[in-house]
Enzyme design. Structure first.
Site, PDB file in Angstrom:
ATOM      1  N   HIS A  98      37.118  37.759  50.027  1.00 44.77           N
ATOM      2  CA  HIS A  98      37.211  37.959  51.566  1.00 44.77           C
ATOM      3  C   HIS A  98      35.675  36.582  52.453  1.00 44.77           C
ATOM      4  N   SER A 148      40.288  33.173  51.933  1.00 44.67           N
ATOM      5  CA  SER A 148      39.734  34.585  51.822  1.00 44.67           C
ATOM      6  C   SER A 148      41.953  35.161  51.305  1.00 44.67           C
ATOM      7  N   SER A 186      39.831  39.311  57.375  1.00 45.22           N
ATOM      8  CA  SER A 186      38.485  39.480  56.732  1.00 45.22           C
ATOM      9  C   SER A 186      37.286  38.213  56.814  1.00 45.22           C
ATOM     10  N   ASP A 236      40.799  39.132  44.465  1.00 39.30           N
ATOM     11  CA  ASP A 236      40.449  40.725  45.067  1.00 39.30           C
ATOM     12  C   ASP A 236      41.774  40.611  45.442  1.00 39.30           C
ATOM     13  N   GLU A 261      38.542  41.509  41.769  1.00 37.74           N
ATOM     14  CA  GLU A 261      37.614  41.740  41.916  1.00 37.74           C
ATOM     15  C   GLU A 261      38.532  43.467  42.792  1.00 37.74           C
ATOM     16  N   ASN A 296      36.653  44.852  38.862  1.00 46.15           N
ATOM     17  CA  ASN A 296      37.016  46.678  39.052  1.00 46.15           C
ATOM     18  C   ASN A 296      36.834  47.454  38.349  1.00 46.15           C
ATOM     19  N   LYS A 326      30.451  47.920  39.333  1.00 50.02           N
ATOM     20  CA  LYS A 326      31.591  47.594  40.734  1.00 50.02           C
ATOM     21  C   LYS A 326      31.669  48.347  41.536  1.00 50.02           C
ATOM     22  N   ASP A 339      30.084  49.476  44.658  1.00 51.15           N
ATOM     23  CA  ASP A 339      31.251  49.005  45.505  1.00 51.15           C
ATOM     24  C   ASP A 339      32.162  49.716  46.239  1.00 51.15           C
ATOM     25  N   ASN A 340      32.985  49.934  45.487  1.00 51.02           N
ATOM     26  CA  ASN A 340      33.707  51.000  45.704  1.00 51.02           C
ATOM     27  C   ASN A 340      33.320  52.007  46.823  1.00 51.02           C
ATOM     28  N   CYS A 385      31.776  51.279  51.145  1.00 48.84           N
ATOM     29  CA  CYS A 385      32.783  52.350  51.833  1.00 48.84           C
ATOM     30  C   CYS A 385      31.719  52.892  52.730  1.00 48.84           C
ATOM     31  N   HIS A 412      43.459  48.004  49.897  1.00 48.45           N
ATOM     32  CA  HIS A 412      43.604  46.937  50.152  1.00 48.45           C
ATOM     33  C   HIS A 412      44.509  45.795  51.028  1.00 48.45           C
ATOM     34  N   HIS A 426      30.644  45.433  53.696  1.00 46.05           N
ATOM     35  CA  HIS A 426      29.459  46.331  52.383  1.00 46.05           C
ATOM     36  C   HIS A 426      28.378  45.258  52.867  1.00 46.05           C
ATOM     37  N   SER A 481      28.777  44.325  43.445  1.00 41.93           N
ATOM     38  CA  SER A 481      29.807  43.749  42.075  1.00 41.93           C
ATOM     39  C   SER A 481      30.486  41.293  42.297  1.00 41.93           C
ATOM     40  N   GLN A 501      31.161  38.773  38.750  1.00 42.06           N
ATOM     41  CA  GLN A 501      31.957  38.417  39.099  1.00 42.06           C
ATOM     42  C   GLN A 501      31.427  36.707  37.705  1.00 42.06           C
TER      43      GLN A 501
HETATM   44  P1  NAD Z   1      41.065  55.459  42.634  1.00 38.65           P
HETATM   45  O1  NAD Z   1      42.486  55.100  41.896  1.00 38.65           O
HETATM   46  O2  NAD Z   1      39.832  55.367  42.306  1.00 38.65           O
HETATM   47  O3  NAD Z   1      41.612  55.643  43.970  1.00 38.65           O
HETATM   48  C1  NAD Z   1      42.406  56.206  44.738  1.00 38.65           C
HETATM   49  C2  NAD Z   1      43.101  57.302  44.158  1.00 38.65           C
HETATM   50  O4  NAD Z   1      44.411  57.742  45.831  1.00 38.65           O
HETATM   51  C3  NAD Z   1      43.295  58.314  43.425  1.00 38.65           C
HETATM   52  O5  NAD Z   1      42.631  59.323  43.010  1.00 38.65           O
HETATM   53  C4  NAD Z   1      44.792  58.951  43.677  1.00 38.65           C
HETATM   54  O6  NAD Z   1      45.057  59.835  42.865  1.00 38.65           O
HETATM   55  C5  NAD Z   1      45.102  58.411  44.915  1.00 38.65           C
HETATM   56  N1  NAD Z   1      46.051  58.672  45.847  1.00 38.65           N
HETATM   57  C6  NAD Z   1      47.433  57.723  44.993  1.00 38.65           C
HETATM   58  N2  NAD Z   1      48.279  57.924  45.926  1.00 38.65           N
HETATM   59  C7  NAD Z   1      48.435  59.288  47.035  1.00 38.65           C
HETATM   60  C8  NAD Z   1      49.104  59.647  47.677  1.00 38.65           C
HETATM   61  N3  NAD Z   1      49.859  59.596  47.902  1.00 38.65           N
HETATM   62  N4  NAD Z   1      48.299  60.245  48.716  1.00 38.65           N
HETATM   63  C9  NAD Z   1      47.001  60.797  48.718  1.00 38.65           C
HETATM   64  N5  NAD Z   1      46.535  60.468  47.295  1.00 38.65           N
HETATM   65  C10 NAD Z   1      46.934  59.431  46.538  1.00 38.65           C
HETATM   66  O7  NAD Z   1      40.916  53.668  43.550  1.00 38.65           O
HETATM   67  P2  NAD Z   1      39.782  53.166  44.366  1.00 38.65           P
HETATM   68  O8  NAD Z   1      38.774  52.246  43.234  1.00 38.65           O
HETATM   69  O9  NAD Z   1      39.276  54.397  45.357  1.00 38.65           O
HETATM   70  O10 NAD Z   1      40.554  51.789  45.139  1.00 38.65           O
HETATM   71  C11 NAD Z   1      41.154  52.438  46.117  1.00 38.65           C
HETATM   72  C12 NAD Z   1      42.077  51.181  47.183  1.00 38.65           C
HETATM   73  O11 NAD Z   1      40.665  50.453  48.254  1.00 38.65           O
HETATM   74  C13 NAD Z   1      42.249  50.258  46.637  1.00 38.65           C
HETATM   75  O12 NAD Z   1      43.591  49.340  47.048  1.00 38.65           O
HETATM   76  C14 NAD Z   1      41.458  49.319  46.531  1.00 38.65           C
HETATM   77  O13 NAD Z   1      41.332  48.226  46.287  1.00 38.65           O
HETATM   78  C15 NAD Z   1      40.579  49.315  47.834  1.00 38.65           C
HETATM   79  N6  NAD Z   1      39.155  49.101  47.738  1.00 38.65           N
HETATM   80  C16 NAD Z   1      39.215  48.451  49.131  1.00 38.65           C
HETATM   81  C17 NAD Z   1      36.815  47.976  49.491  1.00 38.65           C
HETATM   82  C18 NAD Z   1      37.082  47.761  50.823  1.00 38.65           C
HETATM   83  O14 NAD Z   1      36.059  47.185  50.708  1.00 38.65           O
HETATM   84  N7  NAD Z   1      37.630  48.162  51.960  1.00 38.65           N
HETATM   85  C19 NAD Z   1      36.603  47.896  48.423  1.00 38.65           C
HETATM   86  C20 NAD Z   1      37.062  48.376  47.357  1.00 38.65           C
HETATM   87  C21 NAD Z   1      38.507  48.919  46.721  1.00 38.65           C
HETATM   88  N1  3DD Z   2      34.223  43.816  50.458  1.00 40.08           N
HETATM   89  C1  3DD Z   2      33.577  44.614  50.992  1.00 40.08           C
HETATM   90  N2  3DD Z   2      32.449  44.808  51.783  1.00 40.08           N
HETATM   91  C2  3DD Z   2      32.444  42.526  51.333  1.00 40.08           C
HETATM   92  C3  3DD Z   2      32.200  41.727  51.467  1.00 40.08           C
HETATM   93  N3  3DD Z   2      31.169  42.259  52.537  1.00 40.08           N
HETATM   94  N4  3DD Z   2      31.995  40.702  50.983  1.00 40.08           N
HETATM   95  C4  3DD Z   2      33.250  40.569  50.360  1.00 40.08           C
HETATM   96  C5  3DD Z   2      34.126  41.577  50.029  1.00 40.08           C
HETATM   97  C6  3DD Z   2      34.108  42.785  50.700  1.00 40.08           C
HETATM   98  C7  3DD Z   2      35.707  43.863  49.581  1.00 40.08           C
HETATM   99  C8  3DD Z   2      35.216  44.698  48.013  1.00 40.08           C
HETATM  100  O1  3DD Z   2      34.901  45.943  48.001  1.00 40.08           O
HETATM  101  C9  3DD Z   2      36.090  44.380  47.061  1.00 40.08           C
HETATM  102  O2  3DD Z   2      35.470  44.671  45.727  1.00 40.08           O
HETATM  103  C10 3DD Z   2      37.163  45.209  46.556  1.00 40.08           C
HETATM  104  O3  3DD Z   2      38.076  44.877  47.961  1.00 40.08           O
HETATM  105  O4  3DD Z   2      37.631  46.040  45.864  1.00 40.08           O
END
Ligand code: NAD
Ligand code: 3DD
Length: 472
Positions: free
Chosen positions: A55, A78, A83, A132, A193, A218, A223, A227-228, A232, A338, A394, A402, A406
């Site tokens: 991103h 990206s 994003s 990522d 990532e 990750n 991280k 981050d997660n 969030c 993701h 974030h 995070s 990296q």
């Molecule tokens: P994780 O594996 O820790 O958690 C995912 C959870 O979802 C698990 O507990 C799993 O049991 C559950 N699950 C799976 N299938 C399911 C279903 N059908 N119904 C209900 N629950 C279900 O993973 P995470 O680290 O929490 O990441 C989740 C997603 O978010 C990933 O795609 C990751 O890449 C993404 N992510 C996004 C950001 C962001 O900033 N948007 C940041 C970090 C990670």
């Molecule tokens: N992600 C969330 N916020 C972000 C930011 N401000 N810059 C870059 C990436 C950013 C996504 C991350 O959480 C990435 O580590 C993921 O998706 O796990």
């Protein structure tokens, strides 16, 4: 749009604004600043070509300039069509670092940008990748496979994105049918990532298809447990509020998935005093949700009551078109996982009689879907990750954790160019080092253990980094 050989950005005139925000972000990213101080003089990444698919935000700009400070030759795209923060991309372009990213890319633009970032002016590829979600790694691997058997690019698929990737790879195949074999042979490693990207890498390793080593960033504690979770917690409701300006307090929210991201997301909604329910497939995470005072129900149980839905599973089709047709009127549906397949957008678009209206454009995508019975729901960011599609993701301090991982991962790859093609993690020592670098900023003071105490609890002697210790 401003396009040159070296960059494709929305508006290069935004560079000054981007630079100001990068300077502010640096004050909040002590880990990256410390790595520049510690490793800058020795230039451990000197002359190493690094491609990034991550991103293109203000925080990523600080990561990019840290890689450059350590000697790397960087190109960037990206990893999501919504994003990019255009002023961040403009500042990187203005700094002379090749970048191909803008907010609101089409899928065709996105894969074209990924290919441009993977291709140096002499036609060569990178030595290392920062990925990522794994799209850059996917392009190299699918291209490599197509050079072995071009028929894979003609396999029937109704997946629009696969059709686009196939078209890009077909064109490259005509230009040079050994391009990706040459590129893959030079790549010393990728640092991944995010959770979903790591899942992809592990599946490739298990199928013995992984062409180069990978560092799983990750699962560094500093991280995924930061981050997660805390990222969030900060950015989920930021995205929902910017998109809808809706009161969250008192509303009923359904979070699908209670892993790291789900935990942070549930917290984010609880902070806004929503009534939060959770769905889970994993009994341990479900029990954790109960211990946090949350009701654990199925998505079907939520349909008559929930006002807000958030998917955070990393899985696909968690919310189906049928689910959405049965939701309450004015329900808000978003994803913070993701990829955009957690919500069945394709199925929703195909439902008979559904009317789609754009409420807000690609700067903060909001669409209303009205069903035949007259009720409507809102889909944020077209089902793509809401916190970066409708907000700025974030905050810098969280991303500093995070991205310090990296940097350490990229140095680790450079120091281990002959590692076998497996997925490894960074050591616990490095994880602790990342945490240490961030404590001062928050005024935290560590307690020192006496020698006797250390011996009493058997603190491990700090040994050298051994990859087999930290398999994924
Ligand atoms: P994780 O594996 O820790 O958690 C995912 C959870 O979802 C698990 O507990 C799993 O049991 C559950 N699950 C799976 N299938 C399911 C279903 N059908 N119904 C209900 N629950 C279900 O993973 P995470 O680290 O929490 O990441 C989740 C997603 O978010 C990933 O795609 C990751 O890449 C993404 N992510 C996004 C950001 C962001 O900033 N948007 C940041 C970090 C990670
Ligand atoms: N992600 C969330 N916020 C972000 C930011 N401000 N810059 C870059 C990436 C950013 C996504 C991350 O959480 C990435 O580590 C993921 O998706 O796990």
């Amino acid at each position: 749009m401003d396009k040159t050989e070296n960059y494709e950005v929305k508006d290069i005139k935004l560079a000054e604004f981007g630079r100001k925000e990068i300077e502010i972000a640096e004050k909040e990213m002590p880990g990256l600043v410390a790595t520049r101080k510690k490793y800058g003089p020795s230039k451990p990444l000197k002359g190493i070509k690094i491609m990034g698919s991550l991103h293109m935000t203000i925080q990523t700009a600080v990561l990019i300039e840290t890689l450059v400070e350590l000697g790397a030759d960087v190109r960037w795209a990206s990893c999501n069509i919504f994003s990019t923060q255009d002023h961040a991309a403009a500042a990187i372009a203005k700094a002379g670092i090749p970048v191909f990213a803008w907010k609101g890319e089409s899928l065709e633009d996105y894969w074209d940008c990924t290919l441009k970032a993977l291709t140096w002016p002499d036609g060569s590829g990178p030595d290392q990748i920062v990925d990522d979600g794994g799209d850059a790694t996917l392009m190299v691997h699918r291209g490599y496979k197509a050079e072995n058997d071009a028929k894979i690019l003609d396999e029937p698929t109704d997946n629009k994105e696969v059709q686009i990737i196939n078209a890009v790879l077909k064109k490259k195949l005509e230009e040079d049918n050994q391009h990706w074999h040459k590129v893959a042979s030079k790549i010393k490693g990728v640092s991944e990532e995010t959770t979903t990207g790591v899942h992809r890498l592990i599946q490739m390793e298990e199928k013995k298809e992984l062409l180069f080593p990978a560092v799983n960033v990750n699962d560094s504690v500093t991280k995924s447990k930061f981050d997660n979770v805390y990222g969030c917690r900060h950015s989920l409701t930021d995205g929902i509020k910017r998109a809808m300006d809706v009161l969250i307090s008192g509303k009923t929210a359904m979070v699908c998935g209670y892993g790291d991201v789900g935990k942070g997301s549930a917290e984010s909604l609880k902070q806004e005093k929503a009534k939060v329910m959770v769905s889970e497939v994993d009994p341990i995470c479900a029990l954790q949700a109960c211990m946090a005072g949350l009701k654990v129900v199925t998505i079907e149980d939520a349909l008559p009551v929930a006002n807000i839905y958030v998917t955070a599973t990393g899985n696909k089709n968690v919310i189906t078109a049928e689910h959405m047709s049965m939701m309450r009127d004015q329900a808000i549906v978003c994803n913070i996982g993701h990829f955009d397949n957690e919500i069945d957008m394709a199925g929703l678009e195909k439902l008979p009689g559904v009317v789609k209206e754009e409420i807000k454009g690609s700067d903060c995508p909001v669409h209303r879907y009205t069903f035949e019975d007259g009720h409507s729901i809102y889909i944020l960011a077209e089902g793509r990750l809401i916190n970066l599609g409708c907000a700025t993701g974030h905050p810098s301090f969280v991303m500093s954790n995070s991205f310090t991982n990296q940097i350490l991962a990229q140095i680790d790859i450079a120091n281990n160019p002959d590692r076998e093609a497996i997925v490894v993690r960074l050591s616990k020592e490095l994880d602790e080092e990342v945490a240490r670098l961030h404590l001062n900023k928050l005024g935290a003071k560590l307690t020192k253990m006496s020698k006797e105490q250390a011996e009493y609890i058997g603190v491990k002697v700090k040994g050298p980094y051994k990859p087999e210790h930290y398999r994924y």
